[in-house]
Design an enzyme around this catalytic site. Structure first.
Site, PDB file in Angstrom:
ATOM      1  N   ARG A  79     -11.970   8.256  -2.386  1.00 40.54           N
ATOM      2  CA  ARG A  79     -12.307   9.657  -2.159  1.00 40.54           C
ATOM      3  C   ARG A  79     -13.803   9.874  -1.989  1.00 40.54           C
ATOM      4  O   ARG A  79     -14.255  10.570  -1.074  1.00 40.54           O
ATOM      5  CB  ARG A  79     -11.776  10.495  -3.325  1.00 40.54           C
ATOM      6  CG  ARG A  79     -11.755  11.992  -3.067  1.00 40.54           C
ATOM      7  CD  ARG A  79     -11.238  12.724  -4.294  1.00 40.54           C
ATOM      8  NE  ARG A  79      -9.950  12.158  -4.695  1.00 40.54           N
ATOM      9  CZ  ARG A  79      -9.487  12.196  -5.944  1.00 40.54           C
ATOM     10  NH1 ARG A  79     -10.190  12.750  -6.902  1.00 40.54           N
ATOM     11  NH2 ARG A  79      -8.305  11.674  -6.232  1.00 40.54           N
ATOM     12  N   ASP A  95      -0.014   4.972   1.258  1.00 42.93           N
ATOM     13  CA  ASP A  95      -0.153   5.813   2.452  1.00 42.93           C
ATOM     14  C   ASP A  95       0.005   4.993   3.728  1.00 42.93           C
ATOM     15  O   ASP A  95      -0.694   3.999   3.920  1.00 42.93           O
ATOM     16  CB  ASP A  95      -1.524   6.498   2.475  1.00 42.93           C
ATOM     17  CG  ASP A  95      -1.481   7.861   1.813  1.00 42.93           C
ATOM     18  OD1 ASP A  95      -0.376   8.375   1.589  1.00 42.93           O
ATOM     19  OD2 ASP A  95      -2.545   8.420   1.523  1.00 42.93           O
ATOM     20  N   ASP A 138       0.877  -1.160   0.000  1.00 45.66           N
ATOM     21  CA  ASP A 138       0.000   0.000   0.000  1.00 45.66           C
ATOM     22  C   ASP A 138       0.925   1.223   0.000  1.00 45.66           C
ATOM     23  O   ASP A 138       2.119   1.107   0.274  1.00 45.66           O
ATOM     24  CB  ASP A 138      -0.888  -0.031   1.247  1.00 45.66           C
ATOM     25  CG  ASP A 138      -1.785   1.190   1.365  1.00 45.66           C
ATOM     26  OD1 ASP A 138      -2.337   1.629   0.338  1.00 45.66           O
ATOM     27  OD2 ASP A 138      -1.912   1.714   2.490  1.00 45.66           O
ATOM     28  N   GLY A 187      -7.443   4.048   3.571  1.00 43.14           N
ATOM     29  CA  GLY A 187      -7.701   2.989   2.604  1.00 43.14           C
ATOM     30  C   GLY A 187      -9.032   3.093   1.898  1.00 43.14           C
ATOM     31  O   GLY A 187      -9.387   2.214   1.109  1.00 43.14           O
ATOM     32  N   ILE A 188      -9.779   4.155   2.150  1.00 42.43           N
ATOM     33  CA  ILE A 188     -11.117   4.328   1.568  1.00 42.43           C
ATOM     34  C   ILE A 188     -11.044   5.298   0.395  1.00 42.43           C
ATOM     35  O   ILE A 188     -10.294   6.275   0.425  1.00 42.43           O
ATOM     36  CB  ILE A 188     -12.110   4.869   2.636  1.00 42.43           C
ATOM     37  CG1 ILE A 188     -12.115   3.966   3.868  1.00 42.43           C
ATOM     38  CG2 ILE A 188     -13.509   4.995   2.059  1.00 42.43           C
ATOM     39  CD1 ILE A 188     -12.536   2.538   3.601  1.00 42.43           C
ATOM     40  N   ASN A 236      -3.299   9.781  -7.135  1.00 45.33           N
ATOM     41  CA  ASN A 236      -2.095  10.615  -7.103  1.00 45.33           C
ATOM     42  C   ASN A 236      -0.832   9.795  -6.889  1.00 45.33           C
ATOM     43  O   ASN A 236       0.254  10.369  -6.738  1.00 45.33           O
ATOM     44  CB  ASN A 236      -2.213  11.656  -5.983  1.00 45.33           C
ATOM     45  CG  ASN A 236      -3.423  12.556  -6.162  1.00 45.33           C
ATOM     46  OD1 ASN A 236      -3.556  13.226  -7.180  1.00 45.33           O
ATOM     47  ND2 ASN A 236      -4.328  12.552  -5.192  1.00 45.33           N
ATOM     48  N   ASP A 245      -1.491  -0.703   6.174  1.00 45.64           N
ATOM     49  CA  ASP A 245      -1.582  -0.074   7.500  1.00 45.64           C
ATOM     50  C   ASP A 245      -3.028   0.158   7.915  1.00 45.64           C
ATOM     51  O   ASP A 245      -3.272   0.750   8.959  1.00 45.64           O
ATOM     52  CB  ASP A 245      -0.837   1.268   7.513  1.00 45.64           C
ATOM     53  CG  ASP A 245      -1.603   2.362   6.793  1.00 45.64           C
ATOM     54  OD1 ASP A 245      -2.135   2.088   5.682  1.00 45.64           O
ATOM     55  OD2 ASP A 245      -1.695   3.480   7.327  1.00 45.64           O
ATOM     56  N   SER A 274      -5.121   5.628  -4.350  1.00 44.81           N
ATOM     57  CA  SER A 274      -4.842   7.025  -4.670  1.00 44.81           C
ATOM     58  C   SER A 274      -4.537   7.208  -6.148  1.00 44.81           C
ATOM     59  O   SER A 274      -3.609   6.606  -6.690  1.00 44.81           O
ATOM     60  CB  SER A 274      -3.656   7.538  -3.844  1.00 44.81           C
ATOM     61  OG  SER A 274      -3.311   8.844  -4.249  1.00 44.81           O
TER      62      SER A 274
END
Length: 226
Positions: A49, A11, A9, A46-47, A120, A172, A118
Site C-alpha cells: 500500500r 488478487d 497469490d 503485487g505492490i 485484508n 499474476d 493484502s
C-alpha cells in the site's frame, strides 16, 4: 521429488479486486490533484500500500510533497474505501476454476498456502467462502520486504513446513513471479507479460490440477536428467 504445496497469490489469482483497488486509489488521488487510469493501476499489482502511494505521488509529480503522517493518512483513507467496497464480494466472485482446483489439491493431500501482501486477505477469503481452504496464510503483517523480495513466499513455505523446492507458486504480477523464482520455487504466471514464469497460462481457466501435476513432473524429470 514430490509436490508438497501449492501457494497462491490472492488478487488476480483467487479473485480479482484490482478494479476495487483502482476505484479507491483514484478517489484518493483525485483529492490531491493526481489523475490515474486503470493502465497505471496495473503497475501497482503485487505492490504494498505505501509503495503504491509513493508511485502515485511520483506519477503526479508530488513526491516529497506530503509528510510521513500525511502519507499514512492517505493510505489509510484508501484502505477504508477499499474495505467498504469488499462488501460487494460473494462466493461468485472467485475466478473461474479456482474453487474446483482447491478441492482437487485437497483431495490429493497436497498443502495449500496463500502469499498475499493484502492485510485484508482474511476478510476477502471469508467473503469468498474459502477461509478454511488454506493450510497457512502469509500476509504483509508477517514480513518486512514486499515482492519482488521472496520473503512472503518463504514465510508461506515455512508456515506449511515444506521446502521451497517442494512447492509451486502462482502469481499474476511480474513482481510476484520474481519473488517465487527468487524463493527457489517453481513459478506459474497467470496472464500476459509474465515470461519469467516457468509456466505461463492465459487465465485461471487453464489452471487445472492435471496441468499443475504434469508441469511438476516434466520439470522434476528434466532436472534429474540434466
Amino acid at each position: 521429488m514430490m509436490l508438497k504445496a501449492v501457494i497462491f497469490d490472492l488478487d488476480g489469482v483467487i479473485t480479482d479486486t484490482a478494479h476495487l483497488h483502482f476505484l479507491a486509489w483514484r478517489s484518493v488521488a483525485e483529492e490531491i490533484g493526481i489523475t490515474i487510469d486503470e493502465a497505471f493501476n496495473d503497475e501497482l499489482k503485487g505492490i504494498s500500500r505505501m509503495e503504491s502511494l509513493q508511485r502515485i505521488l511520483r506519477h503526479g509529480g508530488k513526491e516529497g510533497a506530503f509528510s510521513d503522517k500525511q502519507c499514512l493518512a492517505l493510505a489509510g483513507k484508501k484502505n477504508t474505501r477499499y474495505v467498504q467496497s469488499l462488501a460487494s464480494l460473494t462466493e461468485a466472485s472467485m475466478l473461474p476454476g479456482i474453487r474446483e482446483l482447491l478441492a482437487e489439491i485437497r483431495r490429493a493431500k497436497v498443502k495449500t498456502g496463500l502469499a498475499s501482501v493484502s492485510l485484508n486477505a482474511p476478510g476477502i477469503l471469508h467473503a469468498l467462502g474459502i477461509a478454511t481452504a488454506f493450510d497457512f496464510c502469509a500476509d504483509a503483517s508477517r514480513i518486512i520486504c514486499s515482492k519482488p523480495d521472496p520473503e512472503i513466499f518463504l514465510a508461506a513455505c515455512e508456515g506449511l513446513h515444506v521446502r521451497p523446492q517442494e512447492a509451486i507458486g502462482i502469481e499474476d504480477a511480474a513482481a510476484g513471479v520474481e519473488a517465487i523464482n527468487a524463493a527457489g520455487m517453481l513459478s506459474v504466471g497467470i496472464g500476459p507479460g509474465l515470461d519469467r514464469a516457468a509456466l505461463q497460462l492465459r487465465s485461471t481457466r487453464e489452471l487445472t490440477w492435471n496441468r499443475l501435476t504434469d508441469f511438476w513432473t516434466s520439470r522434476t524429470v528434466s532436472i534429474r536428467n540434466s
